[in-house]
Design a protein around this motif. Structure first.
Motif, mmCIF file in Angstrom:
data_model
loop_
_atom_site.group_PDB
_atom_site.id
_atom_site.type_symbol
_atom_site.label_atom_id
_atom_site.label_comp_id
_atom_site.label_asym_id
_atom_site.label_seq_id
_atom_site.Cartn_x
_atom_site.Cartn_y
_atom_site.Cartn_z
ATOM 1 N N LEU A 30 1.369 -1.203 -0.105
ATOM 2 C CA LEU A 30 0.024 0.448 -0.140
ATOM 3 C C LEU A 30 0.557 1.523 0.387
ATOM 4 C CD1 LEU A 30 -3.318 -0.982 2.684
ATOM 5 C CD2 LEU A 30 -3.114 -0.665 0.132
ATOM 6 N N TYR A 31 1.582 1.032 0.257
ATOM 7 C CA TYR A 31 2.696 2.231 0.953
ATOM 8 C C TYR A 31 3.445 2.324 -0.800
ATOM 9 C CZ TYR A 31 4.925 3.981 5.313
ATOM 10 O OH TYR A 31 4.252 4.691 6.705
ATOM 11 N N ILE A 32 3.816 1.258 -1.322
ATOM 12 C CA ILE A 32 4.866 1.702 -3.090
ATOM 13 C C ILE A 32 3.412 2.390 -3.617
ATOM 14 C CG2 ILE A 32 5.730 0.404 -4.329
ATOM 15 C CD1 ILE A 32 6.504 -1.594 -2.842
ATOM 16 N N TYR A 33 2.348 1.685 -3.779
ATOM 17 C CA TYR A 33 1.367 2.037 -4.456
ATOM 18 C C TYR A 33 0.611 3.543 -4.545
ATOM 19 C CZ TYR A 33 -0.110 -3.006 -5.855
ATOM 20 O OH TYR A 33 0.233 -4.023 -6.277
ATOM 21 N N THR A 34 0.763 3.498 -3.214
ATOM 22 C CA THR A 34 0.399 5.559 -2.678
ATOM 23 C C THR A 34 1.385 6.114 -3.538
ATOM 24 O OG1 THR A 34 -1.026 4.420 -1.003
ATOM 25 C CG2 THR A 34 -0.378 6.877 -0.742
ATOM 26 N N ASP A 35 2.839 5.707 -3.178
ATOM 27 C CA ASP A 35 4.099 7.290 -3.467
ATOM 28 C C ASP A 35 3.500 6.603 -5.067
ATOM 29 O OD1 ASP A 35 4.156 7.958 -1.311
ATOM 30 O OD2 ASP A 35 5.878 5.736 -1.130
ATOM 31 N N PHE A 36 4.156 5.842 -5.848
ATOM 32 C CA PHE A 36 3.668 5.068 -7.131
ATOM 33 C C PHE A 36 2.409 6.152 -7.893
ATOM 34 C CE2 PHE A 36 2.185 3.268 -11.308
ATOM 35 C CZ PHE A 36 2.560 3.804 -11.309
ATOM 36 N N TYR A 37 0.780 6.269 -7.525
ATOM 37 C CA TYR A 37 0.416 7.189 -7.862
ATOM 38 C C TYR A 37 0.553 8.562 -7.505
ATOM 39 C CZ TYR A 37 -1.981 2.657 -9.047
ATOM 40 O OH TYR A 37 -2.029 1.891 -9.495
ATOM 41 N N LYS A 38 0.823 9.132 -6.574
ATOM 42 C CA LYS A 38 1.464 10.334 -6.239
ATOM 43 C C LYS A 38 2.015 11.095 -7.595
ATOM 44 C CE LYS A 38 2.361 12.325 -1.759
ATOM 45 N NZ LYS A 38 3.117 11.333 -0.746
ATOM 46 N N ASN A 106 -0.718 11.646 7.998
ATOM 47 C CA ASN A 106 -0.816 11.820 6.553
ATOM 48 C C ASN A 106 -1.709 12.234 6.080
ATOM 49 O OD1 ASN A 106 1.949 12.351 6.617
ATOM 50 N ND2 ASN A 106 1.785 9.611 5.676
ATOM 51 N N LEU A 107 -3.662 11.790 6.691
ATOM 52 C CA LEU A 107 -4.735 11.942 6.213
ATOM 53 C C LEU A 107 -5.246 13.562 6.298
ATOM 54 C CD1 LEU A 107 -6.510 8.486 6.860
ATOM 55 C CD2 LEU A 107 -6.206 9.472 4.854
ATOM 56 N N ILE A 108 -4.769 14.147 7.299
ATOM 57 C CA ILE A 108 -5.372 15.334 7.819
ATOM 58 C C ILE A 108 -4.697 16.107 7.079
ATOM 59 C CG2 ILE A 108 -4.880 17.584 9.237
ATOM 60 C CD1 ILE A 108 -3.733 15.118 11.383
ATOM 61 N N GLY A 109 -6.357 16.988 6.419
ATOM 62 C CA GLY A 109 -5.659 17.806 5.506
ATOM 63 C C GLY A 109 -5.800 17.603 3.320
ATOM 64 N N SER A 110 -5.612 15.704 3.388
ATOM 65 C CA SER A 110 -5.566 15.412 2.356
ATOM 66 C C SER A 110 -7.111 15.853 1.657
ATOM 67 C CB SER A 110 -5.103 13.939 1.981
ATOM 68 O OG SER A 110 -4.789 13.944 3.091
ATOM 69 N N THR A 111 -7.087 15.789 0.015
ATOM 70 C CA THR A 111 -7.616 16.072 -0.991
ATOM 71 C C THR A 111 -8.477 15.423 -1.239
ATOM 72 O OG1 THR A 111 -7.314 17.969 -1.466
ATOM 73 C CG2 THR A 111 -7.698 18.755 0.567
ATOM 74 N N TRP A 112 -7.376 14.528 -2.354
ATOM 75 C CA TRP A 112 -7.060 13.314 -3.310
ATOM 76 C C TRP A 112 -7.761 12.602 -2.848
ATOM 77 C CZ3 TRP A 112 -5.071 14.536 -8.579
ATOM 78 C CH2 TRP A 112 -5.016 15.839 -8.482
ATOM 79 N N HIS A 113 -8.932 11.847 -3.679
ATOM 80 C CA HIS A 113 -9.533 10.168 -3.199
ATOM 81 C C HIS A 113 -8.711 9.438 -2.784
ATOM 82 C CE1 HIS A 113 -12.634 13.575 -4.522
ATOM 83 N NE2 HIS A 113 -13.530 12.822 -3.590
ATOM 84 N N PHE A 114 -7.483 9.755 -4.486
ATOM 85 C CA PHE A 114 -6.995 8.124 -3.818
ATOM 86 C C PHE A 114 -6.268 8.076 -2.925
ATOM 87 C CE2 PHE A 114 -3.486 10.777 -5.306
ATOM 88 C CZ PHE A 114 -2.718 9.578 -5.025
ATOM 89 N N TYR A 115 -5.380 9.669 -2.477
ATOM 90 C CA TYR A 115 -4.372 9.092 -1.376
ATOM 91 C C TYR A 115 -5.139 9.240 -0.232
ATOM 92 C CZ TYR A 115 -0.394 10.745 1.121
ATOM 93 O OH TYR A 115 0.206 10.879 2.130
ATOM 94 N N ILE A 116 -6.706 9.259 0.082
ATOM 95 C CA ILE A 116 -7.253 9.229 1.148
ATOM 96 C C ILE A 116 -8.607 7.640 1.224
ATOM 97 C CG2 ILE A 116 -9.917 9.586 2.563
ATOM 98 C CD1 ILE A 116 -9.761 12.828 1.165
ATOM 99 N N PHE A 117 -8.258 6.853 0.495
ATOM 100 C CA PHE A 117 -8.619 6.091 0.531
ATOM 101 C C PHE A 117 -7.816 5.081 0.669
ATOM 102 C CE2 PHE A 117 -7.871 1.888 -2.568
ATOM 103 C CZ PHE A 117 -9.729 1.140 -2.096
ATOM 104 N N TYR A 118 -6.742 5.819 -0.101
ATOM 105 C CA TYR A 118 -5.049 4.366 0.791
ATOM 106 C C TYR A 118 -4.850 4.313 2.007
ATOM 107 C CZ TYR A 118 -3.377 2.067 -3.846
ATOM 108 O OH TYR A 118 -3.509 1.482 -5.217
ATOM 109 N N GLY A 119 -4.945 5.858 2.271
ATOM 110 C CA GLY A 119 -4.840 6.169 3.901
ATOM 111 C C GLY A 119 -5.650 5.597 4.356
#
Length: 144
Positions: A30-38, A106-119
């Motif tokens: 999940l860490y890797i996928y999150t960083d990749f999609y970022k 990391n979730l605080i202030g996040s607005t991107w849906h994929f990032y919230i999902f992975y978070g």
């Protein structure tokens, strides 16, 4: 004479060490996928090239800190399988809590849906690691 037999699948209990190692593997992926999609976020690559990641200046120390934090799940896959039970349980609880806190921050202030999902997934997996370690199976030993 009806000799029809029904096959029933056997539910084999998975050892706690294997469960924890599997959870750390999921966490690491999940860490890797999150960083990749970022990297697909607008202007992210330009920020990286200019020496700024998520608003922080890229330095040797900041990259070392990121490396230490992100290598923990990879190491825990192996350590969860080989450490003695007490140390294993304690380390999984401590590092699970550590990564749970990072996940919430990391979730605080996040607005991107994929990032919230992975978070959210990272937080859930961290909680599962903590709960599995906390509820480590025990057996009663006779004092004879």
């Amino acid at each position: 004479m009806d000799t029809k037999k029904t096959k029933i699948l056997k539910n084999t209990k998975v050892d706690i060490k294997i469960r924890l190692a599997a959870l750390w593997l999921v966490f690491m992926l999940l860490y890797i996928y999150t960083d990749f999609y970022k990297l697909y976020m607008p202007e992210k690559i330009q920020g990286i090239m200019s020496g700024v990641i998520d608003g922080f200046e890229v330095t040797q120390m900041s990259l070392l800190l990121i490396a230490v934090v992100t290598i923990i799940p990879a190491c825990m896959i192996y350590l969860s399988l080989i450490l003695r039970d007490r140390a294993n349980r304690l380390l999984n609880i401590i590092l699970g809590i550590f990564h749970l806190i990072i996940g919430v921050i990391n979730l605080i202030g996040s607005t991107w849906h994929f990032y919230i999902f992975y978070g959210i997934l990272l937080v859930v997996v961290a909680i599962l690691i903590i709960l599995n370690a906390w509820n480590w199976p025990t057996e009663i030993e006779n004092d004879n």
